[in-house]
Design a protein around this motif. Structure first.
Motif, PDB file in Angstrom:
ATOM      1  N   ALA A   1       0.819  -1.204   0.000  1.00 37.72           N
ATOM      2  CA  ALA A   1       0.000   0.000   0.000  1.00 37.72           C
ATOM      3  C   ALA A   1       0.859   1.262   0.000  1.00 37.72           C
ATOM      4  CB  ALA A   1      -0.942  -0.004   1.202  1.00 37.72           C
ATOM      5  N   GLY A   2       2.173   1.094  -0.079  1.00 34.67           N
ATOM      6  CA  GLY A   2       3.058   2.259  -0.080  1.00 34.67           C
ATOM      7  C   GLY A   2       3.271   2.850   1.300  1.00 34.67           C
ATOM      8  N   VAL A   3       2.980   2.053   2.338  1.00 38.83           N
ATOM      9  CA  VAL A   3       3.149   2.524   3.715  1.00 38.83           C
ATOM     10  C   VAL A   3       4.397   1.861   4.280  1.00 38.83           C
ATOM     11  CG1 VAL A   3       2.130   2.556   6.021  1.00 38.83           C
ATOM     12  CG2 VAL A   3       0.676   2.803   4.003  1.00 38.83           C
ATOM     13  N   PHE A   4       5.417   2.652   4.601  1.00 34.54           N
ATOM     14  CA  PHE A   4       6.692   2.061   4.977  1.00 34.54           C
ATOM     15  C   PHE A   4       6.787   1.858   6.477  1.00 34.54           C
ATOM     16  CE2 PHE A   4       7.317   3.775   0.792  1.00 34.54           C
ATOM     17  CZ  PHE A   4       7.767   2.624   0.167  1.00 34.54           C
TER      18      PHE A   4
ATOM     19  N   GLY B   1      -0.319   2.075  -3.464  1.00 34.58           N
ATOM     20  CA  GLY B   1       1.095   1.760  -3.353  1.00 34.58           C
ATOM     21  C   GLY B   1       1.844   2.043  -4.640  1.00 34.58           C
ATOM     22  N   GLN B   2       1.143   1.944  -5.756  1.00 34.00           N
ATOM     23  CA  GLN B   2       1.810   2.189  -7.035  1.00 34.00           C
ATOM     24  C   GLN B   2       1.801   3.658  -7.406  1.00 34.00           C
ATOM     25  OE1 GLN B   2       1.052  -1.122 -10.023  1.00 34.00           O
ATOM     26  NE2 GLN B   2      -0.497  -1.542  -8.517  1.00 34.00           N
ATOM     27  N   ASN B   3       0.768   4.364  -7.019  1.00 34.87           N
ATOM     28  CA  ASN B   3       0.725   5.801  -7.273  1.00 34.87           C
ATOM     29  C   ASN B   3      -0.307   6.430  -6.347  1.00 34.87           C
ATOM     30  OD1 ASN B   3       0.512   8.406  -8.179  1.00 34.87           O
ATOM     31  ND2 ASN B   3       0.321   7.900 -10.340  1.00 34.87           N
ATOM     32  N   LEU B   4       0.193   7.011  -5.264  1.00 30.34           N
ATOM     33  CA  LEU B   4      -0.699   7.546  -4.233  1.00 30.34           C
ATOM     34  C   LEU B   4      -1.588   8.660  -4.795  1.00 30.34           C
ATOM     35  CD1 LEU B   4      -1.377   7.309  -1.213  1.00 30.34           C
ATOM     36  CD2 LEU B   4       0.116   9.256  -0.836  1.00 30.34           C
ATOM     37  N   ARG B   5      -1.002   9.523  -5.621  1.00 26.99           N
ATOM     38  CA  ARG B   5      -1.793  10.631  -6.148  1.00 26.99           C
ATOM     39  C   ARG B   5      -2.908  10.137  -7.064  1.00 26.99           C
ATOM     40  NH1 ARG B   5       2.036  14.935  -8.721  1.00 26.99           N
ATOM     41  NH2 ARG B   5       0.119  16.119  -8.950  1.00 26.99           N
ATOM     42  N   PHE B   6      -2.639   9.052  -7.768  1.00 22.41           N
ATOM     43  CA  PHE B   6      -3.668   8.462  -8.626  1.00 22.41           C
ATOM     44  C   PHE B   6      -4.831   7.968  -7.770  1.00 22.41           C
ATOM     45  CE2 PHE B   6      -4.986   4.415 -10.907  1.00 22.41           C
ATOM     46  CZ  PHE B   6      -5.822   5.060 -11.806  1.00 22.41           C
ATOM     47  N   ALA B   7      -4.509   7.276  -6.679  1.00 20.02           N
ATOM     48  CA  ALA B   7      -5.553   6.762  -5.801  1.00 20.02           C
ATOM     49  C   ALA B   7      -6.393   7.907  -5.236  1.00 20.02           C
ATOM     50  CB  ALA B   7      -4.926   5.948  -4.674  1.00 20.02           C
ATOM     51  N   GLN B   8      -5.689   8.947  -4.796  1.00 18.71           N
ATOM     52  CA  GLN B   8      -6.354  10.106  -4.205  1.00 18.71           C
ATOM     53  C   GLN B   8      -7.294  10.753  -5.225  1.00 18.71           C
ATOM     54  OE1 GLN B   8      -3.229  12.561  -2.892  1.00 18.71           O
ATOM     55  NE2 GLN B   8      -4.339  13.270  -1.091  1.00 18.71           N
ATOM     56  N   TYR B   9      -6.783  10.923  -6.411  1.00 19.00           N
ATOM     57  CA  TYR B   9      -7.551  11.521  -7.511  1.00 19.00           C
ATOM     58  C   TYR B   9      -8.773  10.679  -7.844  1.00 19.00           C
ATOM     59  CZ  TYR B   9      -8.337  11.151 -12.599  1.00 19.00           C
ATOM     60  OH  TYR B   9      -8.899  10.978 -13.825  1.00 19.00           O
TER      61      TYR B   9
END
Lengths: 397, 523
Positions: free
Chosen positions: A85-88, A251-259
């Motif tokens: 999920a891109g959460v480190f 996880g692959q593109n946070l801004r895409f998910a947000q958008y």
């Protein structure tokens, strides 16, 4: 028939391509590096490696490997869901320690039937791990402290708080060991088939004392099944639930998910809660399943959290990959210990090999030109599938 | 004239693809040579080979008659090649002069000589009429100036061949005209210019000769003076293309998007949107978009359009004012709530915002649709329905992709944009926000995307179109708002708009000045 043959052929091709890819090549090169290190230590690697394989895979080896693999896979899956999920989350160690602590407190103090206490201890451990992880998440979402940093630093208070409790208020009086008292027998996680059960005796008679299967059923406890269930659950969530789908894209593109309308703050918090809960569960299962008491520094000393991190990296966060690479790393460790016993090579060598595998994978060592399976030139170029592609990729170099 | 650069039989294969198929390209000294072609025609691959980013499988490169092999851009630069990329490669916190000399610093007694660097940069700038201040920090400068910095960077390394990749994409018409003057001066000085572009008008205005690529081959070579835009288009696409959109048939209906006095801050806390202008009673931006109309926002990049659109879309907080979608106040609503209220959004940056490059086409087409049937049933994702829907959209929007499982990061600009448009337009919402919908895509895809946007309008959709491309705004929009320094400074009915007036307004001229310069009705 012909289509079946064609399918077979693509499968063979894909298998060959995978074998020439970064993972197998890195493992082979890492073993070669390990061999050099062994030779430098003055020991013949052609003697040491066979005893490593023997130690991991024969006699008590499979049982030991599975025993080690259980917490490694557990920690790796906890980290894999976060990384995916891109959460480190670098605080799995602290979350595991607090889980172990909370579970121990329940096991030592709660009255009632054993199985009930075990379940409550597990739930308490998950809650403790989840809360500790959530603290790091909230620090990021409300105050902008990166989880990478806060979760890493939160390991220390967790470790030393637990250490304090074990050294002073919880320490067993009169014992030379810095540890809590032993937990009652009936709150220990049982082996798959305990040696003293009717089944265990029957198995021993039919299989013989040295049988690998018998040793596995006696020495590996239910934690393994719990961890496998967690992995299965993660596969299901990733693939079949909208939340799992969103995590993957975030996880692959946070801004895409947000958008796209994903509530990313909630996603980060949720992910940390799950990751911390699994870490806490692994912690309590180590206490209730292997040590039967909380020993000062034991959960930290095993390094499971960091081995799990390497496993998650090696598996590229894929659950099935976590199972395979977790078992592989466990075998490396068990084999390394066997090698130390028989040939005097330090067991830390297996850590050298682990680290080398990961570094080499990051370098993405492949054999494409040798085997002529792919014709990628330029190291940065992602797989290119059509003409259109080629042009645009270049534009972004 | 002498031949400066010669590419002979350049061939480049990627797995399953012949990106360049025996391409010959000859450019003479002092020539401005346009390289044209649709996305995927092989232009970028060819230029990357020339610049040493890729090695050709076959063919040779000759520079001033000598065969060359470029193992890296460093070799190419040393041999006298300079490239100005679409995305500038500058350090924002350094000055113009520091950026220019970076890697080849002027030194005095072993230490960096800043004054010397500034003197040299000023000398180059003066020689070619590139107005700029060598001591200015780069992050304070507008894009037009940044581009000049890039050009000076190449000249400082004494580039005899200058390659520019779509240099006008971010410029106002006036800035583009300035750039053309600079390029003409450079050519007159004996430097060779290769100019990659999608814009026919620029090719006609600037170039001496044109080479058109199609499907990795040279489709045609032409002398600009002896050809016309239509012939070039036909060479690029193999057919005639009509870019003139049809006007809206009826009167616009009810208001779908309404902004009242909206102000928005940039990352650094400055006011990015706000500050008066027309149509607002107070200090913010006010505008309305009604059903069945396309409202265009024209402006040079960096004048608040991006911030305004992000604020409408819910990706940036609104400081004051209100935003309503379909009558619902969504000023403080989340992205998801805005989307439920009826918003679809084609973002400016399709790589960073509009898609996840490492995810497959199915996943990219599904985000936002994945919480409703048929993709979600009994709380579970229906993977087969997702794939089926992806196949349908690939078909309907003519996306050139091997299959739904292909990662979208491998697609060309035009096809990637079709993925975004397919996903957003299949929401069937009453409002569509389209931000730079055709930037960097080829003419065939532009025609297709414009067709989809006008069809959506005719169906009764409301469209807010933000574009730096004046021709696009003028052909699609019914009304045009001009933004300058965060404010809407003018509103022009499309019927009365012309490029030079809009260009002046975009550059900050008052409506009066613009009117005086070019008689035309302004509101």
């Amino acid at each position: 028939m012909t289509t079946e043959l064609a399918a077979d052929r693509t499968l063979v091709r894909r298998t060959l391509a995978w074998l020439a890819g970064p993972v197998p090549v890195s493992i082979i090169v890492a073993l070669a590096i390990g061999a050099v290190a062994i030779a430098i230590a003055g020991i013949n690697p052609f003697v040491a490696y066979p005893s490593m394989v023997e130690g991991a895979l024969t006699g008590r080896g499979p049982a030991n490997t599975l025993q080690r693999a259980t917490p490694i896979i557990g920690m790796a899956i906890a980290l894999a869901i976060a990384f995916r999920a891109g959460v480190f989350n670098l605080g799995a160690e602290g979350q595991m320690v607090l889980g172990g602590l909370a579970g121990t407190l329940v096991a030592l103090t709660m009255p009632g039937p054993g199985p009930v206490v075990i379940v409550v201890a597990c739930l308490a451990a998950m809650a403790a791990g989840a809360l500790w992880a959530m603290l790091a998440a909230v620090l990021q979402t409300s105050m902008g402290v990166p989880i990478l940093i806060s979760s890493l630093l939160l390991n220390y208070p967790a470790r030393y708080f637990s250490s304090y409790l074990v050294r002073f208020p919880l320490k067993e009086k009169g014992s030379s060991m810095v540890a809590t008292p032993m937990i009652p027998d009936d709150t220990r996680i049982p082996a798959l088939i305990p040696a003293d059960s009717a089944w265990g005796t029957a198995l021993r008679h039919s299989l013989g004392k040295e049988n690998a299967l018998l040793l596995i059923t006696r020495n590996v406890n239910y934690s393994l099944l719990v961890v496998l269930a967690v992995v299965a659950l993660v596969i299901f969530v990733n693939r079949k639930t909208p939340g799992g789908f969103e995590s993957g894209l975030a996880g692959q593109n946070l801004r895409f998910a947000q958008y796209g309308g994903v509530h990313t703050t909630a996603l980060v918090i949720r992910t940390m809660i799950f990751s911390g809960a699994i870490s806490g569960l692994v912690g309590v299962m180590l206490v209730l399943g292997s040590d039967f008491r909380l020993i000062d520094g034991a959960l930290v000393g095993t390094n499971y959290a960091w081995t799990g991190l390497l496993v998650a990296l090696l598996a590229a966060n894929r659950p099935i990959g976590v199972l395979v690479s977790g078992a592989f790393f466990a075998a490396l460790i068990v084999g390394g210990e066997a090698m130390q016993r028989s040939d005097g090579v330090s067991s830390q060598l297996s850590q050298v090999i682990q680290a080398a595998v990961i570094i080499l994978i990051v370098v993405r060592l492949t054999l494409p030109r040798w085997l002529n399976l792919s014709r990628r030139h330029g190291r940065d170029l992602p797989a290119i599938t059509d003409r259109v592609t080629a042009d645009d990729e270049v534009g972004r170099v | 004239m002498t031949v400066q650069l010669e590419l002979r039989g350049i061939t480049k294969r990627f797995p399953g693809v012949l990106a360049n198929d025996h391409i010959d390209l000859t450019v003479e000294k002092g020539e401005i040579h346009a390289l044209m072609g649709e996305n995927g025609a092989g232009k970028s691959t060819l230029m990357s080979i020339l610049f040493g980013l890729y090695q050709p499988d076959e063919g040779e490169i000759r520079l001033a008659g000598v065969e060359r092999h470029f193992a890296s851009p460093r070799d190419a630069i040393a041999a006298g090649l300079g490239m100005v990329f679409q995305s500038f490669k500058l350090f924002p916190s350094l000055t113009v002069a520091e950026n220019v000399v970076f890697g080849r610093e002027t030194t005095r007694r072993g230490r960096f000589d800043r004054k010397g660097a500034e003197r040299e940069v000023a000398a180059i700038a003066e020689r070619y009429g590139l107005a700029l201040d060598p001591a200015a920090r780069v992050d304070d400068l507008p894009v037009g100036v940044l581009q000049r910095v890039e050009i000076i960077k190449a000249l400082y390394r004494d580039a005899s061949v200058l390659i520019l990749d779509e240099p006008t994409a971010v410029l106002t018409p006036q800035e583009a005209e300035r750039l053309f003057e600079i390029l003409r001066a450079l050519a007159a000085d004996g430097r060779t210019i290769i100019f990659i572009t999608h814009k026919l008008k620029e090719v006609m205005a600037l170039s001496d000769r044109v080479t058109v690529l199609r499907d990795g081959r040279v489709a045609d070579r032409m002398v600009t003076a002896q050809t016309d835009a239509r012939a070039i288009t036909r060479a690029m696409t193999g057919r005639d293309v009509v870019l003139q959109a049809t006007a809206a048939a009826g009167e616009p209906g009810k208001t779908v998007l309404a902004l009242h006095d909206v102000t928005v801050h940039a990352e650094d806390g400055r006011t990015a949107v706000g500050g008066g202008g027309v149509g607002g009673s107070g200090s913010g931006v006010s505008l309305e978009v009604r059903a069945g109309e396309i409202v265009g926002i024209a402006g040079v990049a960096g004048n608040g359009q991006t911030e305004l659109v992000e604020a409408i879309a819910g990706l940036r907080p609104i400081e004051s004012g209100t935003v309503r979608i379909g009558g619902r106040d969504v000023t403080r609503a989340s992205v998801a709530e805005r989307r439920r209220a009826g918003m679809a959004y084609i973002p400016e940056d399709r790589h960073a915002v509009g898609t996840a490059g490492t995810a497959d086409t199915t996943d990219n087409l599904s985000l936002g649709h994945h919480r409703q049937p048929p993709l979600l049933r009994r709380g579970l994702l229906q993977r087969s329905a997702m794939t089926r829907r992806a196949r349908e959209l690939i078909e309907r929007f003519q996306i050139k992709v091997p299959g739904p499982a292909t990662r979208v990061g491998t697609l060309s600009g035009g096809n990637l944009q079709k993925v975004v448009v397919a996903r957003e337009m299949s929401h069937d919402t009453p409002l569509l926000i389209a931000e730079q919908p055709t930037r960097g895509v080829d003419i065939g895809a532009i025609e297709f995307l414009h067709g989809e946007i006008t069809a959506f309008r005719d169906w009764g959709g409301a469209v807010l179109l933000v574009s730096a491309e004046l021709s696009e705004i003028m052909s699609l929009a019914g009304r045009i708002l001009v933004m300058f320094e965060g404010a809407v400074v003018a509103e022009v009915p499309a019927a009365q708009a012309n490029e030079s007036t809009l260009g002046m307004l975009m550059a900050g001229a008052s409506p009066d000045q613009a009117r005086a310069a070019q008689p035309g009705e302004l509101v």
